[in-house]
Design a protein around this motif. Structure first.
Motif, PDB file in Angstrom:
ATOM      1  N   VAL A   1     -97.586 -26.549  42.409  1.00 29.48           N
ATOM      2  CA  VAL A   1     -99.001 -26.695  42.752  1.00 29.48           C
ATOM      3  C   VAL A   1     -99.050 -27.944  43.608  1.00 29.48           C
ATOM      4  O   VAL A   1     -98.771 -29.041  43.124  1.00 29.48           O
ATOM      5  CB  VAL A   1     -99.882 -26.901  41.504  1.00 29.48           C
ATOM      6  N   THR A   2     -99.373 -27.777  44.883  1.00 29.39           N
ATOM      7  CA  THR A   2     -99.138 -28.921  45.758  1.00 29.39           C
ATOM      8  C   THR A   2     -99.912 -28.851  47.064  1.00 29.39           C
ATOM      9  O   THR A   2    -100.290 -27.760  47.514  1.00 29.39           O
ATOM     10  CB  THR A   2     -97.621 -29.008  46.081  1.00 29.39           C
ATOM     11  N   ARG A   3    -100.156 -30.016  47.644  1.00 24.18           N
ATOM     12  CA  ARG A   3    -100.583 -30.037  49.034  1.00 24.18           C
ATOM     13  C   ARG A   3     -99.397 -29.558  49.842  1.00 24.18           C
ATOM     14  O   ARG A   3     -98.248 -29.920  49.546  1.00 24.18           O
ATOM     15  CB  ARG A   3    -100.913 -31.476  49.458  1.00 24.18           C
TER      16      ARG A   3
ATOM     17  N   LYS B   1     -94.078 -33.415  50.605  1.00 17.05           N
ATOM     18  CA  LYS B   1     -93.796 -32.738  49.345  1.00 17.05           C
ATOM     19  C   LYS B   1     -92.450 -31.999  49.308  1.00 17.05           C
ATOM     20  O   LYS B   1     -92.151 -31.302  48.341  1.00 17.05           O
ATOM     21  CB  LYS B   1     -94.941 -31.775  49.011  1.00 17.05           C
TER      22      LYS B   1
ATOM     23  N   LEU C   1     -98.897 -22.437  44.439  1.00 21.24           N
ATOM     24  CA  LEU C   1    -100.297 -22.574  44.840  1.00 21.24           C
ATOM     25  C   LEU C   1    -100.401 -23.826  45.685  1.00 21.24           C
ATOM     26  O   LEU C   1     -99.965 -24.904  45.267  1.00 21.24           O
ATOM     27  CB  LEU C   1    -101.192 -22.720  43.598  1.00 21.24           C
TER      28      LEU C   1
ATOM     29  N   GLY D   1    -104.796 -22.109  49.179  1.00 22.23           N
ATOM     30  CA  GLY D   1    -106.154 -22.565  48.878  1.00 22.23           C
ATOM     31  C   GLY D   1    -106.132 -23.514  47.707  1.00 22.23           C
ATOM     32  O   GLY D   1    -105.065 -23.806  47.147  1.00 22.23           O
ATOM     33  N   TYR D   2    -107.311 -24.015  47.364  1.00 20.25           N
ATOM     34  CA  TYR D   2    -107.417 -24.940  46.237  1.00 20.25           C
ATOM     35  C   TYR D   2    -108.042 -24.180  45.081  1.00 20.25           C
ATOM     36  O   TYR D   2    -109.114 -23.599  45.211  1.00 20.25           O
ATOM     37  CB  TYR D   2    -108.271 -26.155  46.624  1.00 20.25           C
ATOM     38  N   ASP D   3    -107.367 -24.097  43.949  1.00 23.85           N
ATOM     39  CA  ASP D   3    -107.850 -23.296  42.829  1.00 23.85           C
ATOM     40  C   ASP D   3    -107.478 -24.001  41.519  1.00 23.85           C
ATOM     41  O   ASP D   3    -106.350 -23.890  41.025  1.00 23.85           O
ATOM     42  CB  ASP D   3    -107.217 -21.897  42.915  1.00 23.85           C
TER      43      ASP D   3
ATOM     44  N   TYR E   1     -99.321 -24.316  35.570  1.00 20.43           N
ATOM     45  CA  TYR E   1     -98.749 -25.371  34.708  1.00 20.43           C
ATOM     46  C   TYR E   1     -98.364 -24.794  33.345  1.00 20.43           C
ATOM     47  O   TYR E   1     -97.361 -25.183  32.758  1.00 20.43           O
ATOM     48  CB  TYR E   1     -99.744 -26.527  34.518  1.00 20.43           C
TER      49      TYR E   1
ATOM     50  N   GLY F   1     -97.418 -39.331  41.543  1.00 18.76           N
ATOM     51  CA  GLY F   1     -97.272 -37.909  41.239  1.00 18.76           C
ATOM     52  C   GLY F   1     -98.006 -37.588  39.955  1.00 18.76           C
ATOM     53  O   GLY F   1     -97.836 -38.282  38.945  1.00 18.76           O
ATOM     54  N   LEU F   2     -98.850 -36.574  40.006  1.00 20.13           N
ATOM     55  CA  LEU F   2     -99.562 -36.146  38.798  1.00 20.13           C
ATOM     56  C   LEU F   2     -98.991 -34.837  38.282  1.00 20.13           C
ATOM     57  O   LEU F   2     -98.986 -34.575  37.089  1.00 20.13           O
ATOM     58  CB  LEU F   2    -101.055 -35.963  39.098  1.00 20.13           C
ATOM     59  N   GLY F   3     -98.489 -34.018  39.207  1.00 27.70           N
ATOM     60  CA  GLY F   3     -97.999 -32.695  38.830  1.00 27.70           C
ATOM     61  C   GLY F   3     -96.959 -32.762  37.725  1.00 27.70           C
ATOM     62  O   GLY F   3     -96.999 -31.987  36.758  1.00 27.70           O
TER      63      GLY F   3
ATOM     64  N   ILE G   1     -98.613 -33.570  34.349  1.00 24.24           N
ATOM     65  CA  ILE G   1     -99.290 -32.408  33.775  1.00 24.24           C
ATOM     66  C   ILE G   1     -98.251 -31.432  33.221  1.00 24.24           C
ATOM     67  O   ILE G   1     -98.402 -30.898  32.118  1.00 24.24           O
ATOM     68  CB  ILE G   1    -100.197 -31.730  34.821  1.00 24.24           C
TER      69      ILE G   1
HETATM   70  P1  ADP Z   1    -101.001 -35.862  45.825  1.00 24.74           P
HETATM   71  O1  ADP Z   1    -102.071 -36.791  45.318  1.00 24.74           O
HETATM   72  O2  ADP Z   1     -99.993 -36.507  46.728  1.00 24.74           O
HETATM   73  O3  ADP Z   1    -101.530 -34.595  46.411  1.00 24.74           O
HETATM   74  P2  ADP Z   1    -100.265 -35.608  43.021  1.00 24.74           P
HETATM   75  O4  ADP Z   1     -99.161 -34.875  42.310  1.00 24.74           O
HETATM   76  O5  ADP Z   1    -100.410 -37.058  42.722  1.00 24.74           O
HETATM   77  O6  ADP Z   1    -100.098 -35.364  44.573  1.00 24.74           O
HETATM   78  O7  ADP Z   1    -101.669 -34.933  42.669  1.00 24.74           O
HETATM   79  C1  ADP Z   1    -101.970 -33.644  43.077  1.00 24.74           C
HETATM   80  C2  ADP Z   1    -103.003 -33.088  42.132  1.00 24.74           C
HETATM   81  O8  ADP Z   1    -103.776 -32.111  42.802  1.00 24.74           O
HETATM   82  C3  ADP Z   1    -102.385 -32.413  40.927  1.00 24.74           C
HETATM   83  O9  ADP Z   1    -103.257 -32.563  39.842  1.00 24.74           O
HETATM   84  C4  ADP Z   1    -102.324 -30.949  41.377  1.00 24.74           C
HETATM   85  O10 ADP Z   1    -102.385 -30.080  40.272  1.00 24.74           O
HETATM   86  C5  ADP Z   1    -103.583 -30.836  42.210  1.00 24.74           C
HETATM   87  N1  ADP Z   1    -103.487 -29.845  43.285  1.00 24.74           N
HETATM   88  C6  ADP Z   1    -102.767 -29.961  44.428  1.00 24.74           C
HETATM   89  N2  ADP Z   1    -102.922 -28.860  45.191  1.00 24.74           N
HETATM   90  C7  ADP Z   1    -103.740 -28.032  44.515  1.00 24.74           C
HETATM   91  C8  ADP Z   1    -104.270 -26.719  44.777  1.00 24.74           C
HETATM   92  N3  ADP Z   1    -103.998 -26.065  45.904  1.00 24.74           N
HETATM   93  N4  ADP Z   1    -105.101 -26.179  43.855  1.00 24.74           N
HETATM   94  C9  ADP Z   1    -105.382 -26.833  42.710  1.00 24.74           C
HETATM   95  N5  ADP Z   1    -104.909 -28.048  42.406  1.00 24.74           N
HETATM   96  C10 ADP Z   1    -104.105 -28.660  43.293  1.00 24.74           C
END
Ligand code: ADP
Length: 499
Positions: free
Chosen positions: A317-319, A324, A346, A373-375, A383, A399-401, A404
C-alpha cells in the motif's frame, strides 16, 4: 545548609507547547505529517501537558471542526511593504486540546493545500511567510505564551527564524524554546531571491550562513539553522541525512548542527489500527487467535480476483513514487511469481509506474492484482489479508506501512534504510526472535533473496506463527515517542534560556 536546585527544576513539569503544522489529520492531509500532527499532540495532552496546535484554515476545515470561536479577530501581519490581515479561530482536537486555525481566505480558501494537479500555487512563498509570521504575531496578543514551539516541515520553518531575528527583542517572546522536525528532507520550500523583501528579513540573512541556498531562499534551511533543536522521524534517517546520498544538498548544514539533531520514531494510533476491532476487515483477530487472519486473506484474494489458493500473498500500500523502490518489484516480478507468490498492490502516483503495474496485472491475471487510487478501507484489508508487506524503499524517513503491518501480524519485508532499520528486526529462526526480513543493496536480486528467506520460514507454519506473534507484540504506539519529545522540549527550553 544551602540547597542547590537541580537544573531540571527550572523547567516546570507541565509544559506549554505550541505545535505548528501546515496539515493536521483529520482537517487537512497530503502526507504522513498530518498523521503525526493529528496524533502526537493528543499523546502529549494525555501526558498532562498544555499543548495547542496551529494550522491554516483551509477550505472545508470548518465542516470537520464544527463551530470555531474567534480569539483574535484582526491579526495584522507585515508582508513586504504591506499589511495582510487574518484572524485566529479556536476549535478543539480533543476535550483538553485546543487547535487554532489561522484564517486568511485569500491565501487558504482554495481547492488544494499547496497546489493543484497543475502544480504548486505560484504564491506559496507569500502564503507560508504569512503563516509563520502570523504565528509569531498572534503570540503577542493571544494571552497564552508557549515555553516551546514545535514546528514542522518547510511551511512552518520560518517561525524559528522570526523569533531569532525580527522578534528577538520582544520580551513577550523571549525564551521560547524551538524544536523543528523534518518529516521529509526532499521538500524544502525553495523560492527565488526576489521574494526576500516579502519576508521582512534583512539581506544580511541572505547568506550561506542564513537562509540563502544556491542563490535562492530556502525555508527549511532557516528552520535548520535557527531552531534550538532539530529532529527527524527516525534515528537512522537522522544519520543518513548528514551524508551526500540522503542530504538533498543540506548535509553540510545538518552536519554542523549534528549535536542538536535527534531521531524520534513516529508512532501509529493503536486504537485506530487494531485487527481485533477494525470495521473495514471481514473478520477480526488477535495474536492469540489468528484464525480471522486466514479468513481476511481468502476474502482479499476473492475481492481482488486472485486465485484463492493457500500461496504466500505479498501486499503493498504505497504512493507510486520513485522513493518507494517500485522498480525493484517490477524487475523481480517474474522471479517472484516463479516462487509461487501472489501480489496485491494498492497505490497511486506517477503515471509511468501506474501503467507498468497495470500491465503486470493483465499479464499475470489471478496472481497479481493492482488497484490504483486512494482507498483507506482496501488498505486495511490488504494489511490484514496479506502474509507479508513489501517496502523496498530507496529512502524512508520513518515509514508507517511497516508499523501497521507489524500491528496486523503481516510480516514486513523491507529495505534497510531510514525508519525501516529502526522498526523491523531480521527474524532469526534459531532464536525465534525478530519481526521481519530485510535487504540492503538497492537491487532486485537482493529483494528476491529477501523474499526467499521469508518463504523459507513461511513453509514452517509453527515458526511463521511465532514470527507473526513477535510482530504483533511490538509496540509502536505514540506514548513512548511523546515522552522522548517531552525530554527534548525541556532541552530546548533550557537552550533558549541561555543568554
Ligand atoms: P509516505 O508518507 O512516504 O507516503 P508512509 O509509509 O510513511 O509513506 O505512510 C503512508 C501511509 O499512507 C500509510 O498509512 C499507507 O497505508 C497510506 N497509503 C499510501 N497509499 C495509499 C493508498 N493508495 N490508499 C490508502 N492508503 C494509502
Amino acid at each position: 545548609m544551602t540547597v542547590h536546585s537541580h537544573p531540571e527544576a527550572t523547567v516546570p513539569q507541565r509544559l506549554r507547547i505550541l505545535f505548528i503544522s501546515p496539515e493536521v489529520e483529520p482537517f487537512a492531509k497530503t502526507g504522513g505529517l498530518a498523521d503525526v500532527a493529528g496524533a502526537l499532540p493528543k499523546a502529549l495532552a494525555r501526558l498532562g501537558h498544555d499543548v495547542r496546535v496551529l494550522m491554516p484554515k483551509y477550505r472545508g476545515v470548518e465542516r470537520l471542526s464544527g463551530p470555531l470561536t474567534p480569539v483574535i479577530a484582526r491579526l495584522r501581519v507585515p508582508i513586504a511593504d504591506r499589511t495582510a490581515e487574518g484572524a485566529l479561530l479556536e476549535g478543539r482536537m480533543a476535550a483538553s486540546l485546543p487547535i487554532y486555525f489561522l484564517a486568511q481566505d485569500h491565501y487558504y480558501d482554495r481547492d488544494g493545500l499547496y497546489g493543484t494537479s497543475d502544480g504548486d500555487y505560484w504564491d506559496n512563498c507569500e502564503r507560508f511567510v504569512f503563516f509563520c509570521r502570523a504565528a509569531v504575531e498572534a503570540l503577542r496578543s493571544l494571552g497564552w505564551t508557549p515555553q516551546v514551539i514545535h514546528a514542522n516541515d518547510w511551511q512552518s520553518a520560518l517561525v524559528s527564524v522570526y523569533l531569532e531575528t525580527l522578534y528577538r527583542d520582544d520580551p513577550a517572546l523571549a525564551k521560547i524554546g524551538t524544536l523543528f522536525t523534518i518529516h521529509n528532507l526532499a521538500y524544502q520550500g525553495v523560492f527565488w531571491h526576489y521574494d526576500m523583501p516579502m519576508t521582512g528579513f534583512g539581506w544580511d540573512l541572505f547568506t550561506p550562513a542564513g537562509i540563502e541556498f544556491y542563490g535562492k531562499i530556502n525555508f527549511l534551511k532557516g528552520g535548520l539553522v535557527f531552531s534550538d533543536l532539530l529532529t527527524t522521524v527516525s534515528r537512522t534517517y537522522a544519520r543518513e541525512i548528514q551524508t551526500a546520498e540522503f542530504g538533498c544538498g543540506l548535509e553540510g548544514v545538518l552536519q554542523e548542527r549534528s549535536r542538536a539533531l535527534h531521531g524520534v520514531i513516529n508512532g501509529i494510533d493503536y486504537e485506530a489500527w487494531n485487527p481485533a476491532s477494525d470495521a473495514a476487515i471481514p473478520k477480526g483477530y488477535t495474536a492469540e487467535d489468528l484464525q480471522g487472519k486466514s479468513a481476511c486473506k481468502l476474502a482479499l484474494q476473492e475481492e481482488l480476483g486472485l486465485v484463492p489458493e493457500p500461496v504466500p500473498l505479498l501486499g503493498m500500500v504505497t504512493r507510486l513514487a520513485e522513493q518507494k523502490g517500485l522498480s525493484l518489484v517490477l524487475e523481480a516480478l517474474p522471479a517472484l511469481l516463479a516462487e509461487g507468490v501472489q501480489l496485491a498492490l494498492l497505490g497511486s502516483g506517477e503515471p509511468t509506474i501506474e501503467r507498468a503495474f497495470s500491465e503486470a496485472t493483465s499479464e499475470h491475471r489471478g496472481r497479481v492484482a493492482v488497484r490504483l487510487g486512494y482507498d483507506a478501507a482496501l488498505a486495511r484489508r490488504i494489511y490484514a489479508g496479506a502474509d507479508c508487506f513489501l517496502m523496498p524503499s530507496r529512502y524512508e524517513p520513518c515509514g508507517l506501512g511497516q508499523l501497521i503491518s507489524l500491528r496486523y501480524g503481516t510480516v514486513p519485508l523491507v529495505r534497510w534504510t531510514g525508519g525501516l532499520v529502526d522498526t523491523v528486526k531480521e527474524f532469526d529462526s534459531a532464536k525465534q526472535a525478530g519481526t521481519g526480513f530485510g535487504f540492503a543493496p538497492f537491487s532486485s536480486e537482493a529483494l528476491l533473496e529477501c523474499v526467499r528467506r521469508a518463504l523459507g520460514v513461511y513453509r514452517q507454519p509453527a515458526l511463521w506463527t511465532r514470527l507473526r506473534r513477535n510482530a504483533m507484540a511490538e509496540d509502536f504506539s505514540w506514548e513512548a515517542s511523546a515522552r522522548e519529545y517531552v525530554s527534548l522540549y525541556r532541552k530546548a527550553v533550557k537552550a533558549a534560556a541561555l543568554p
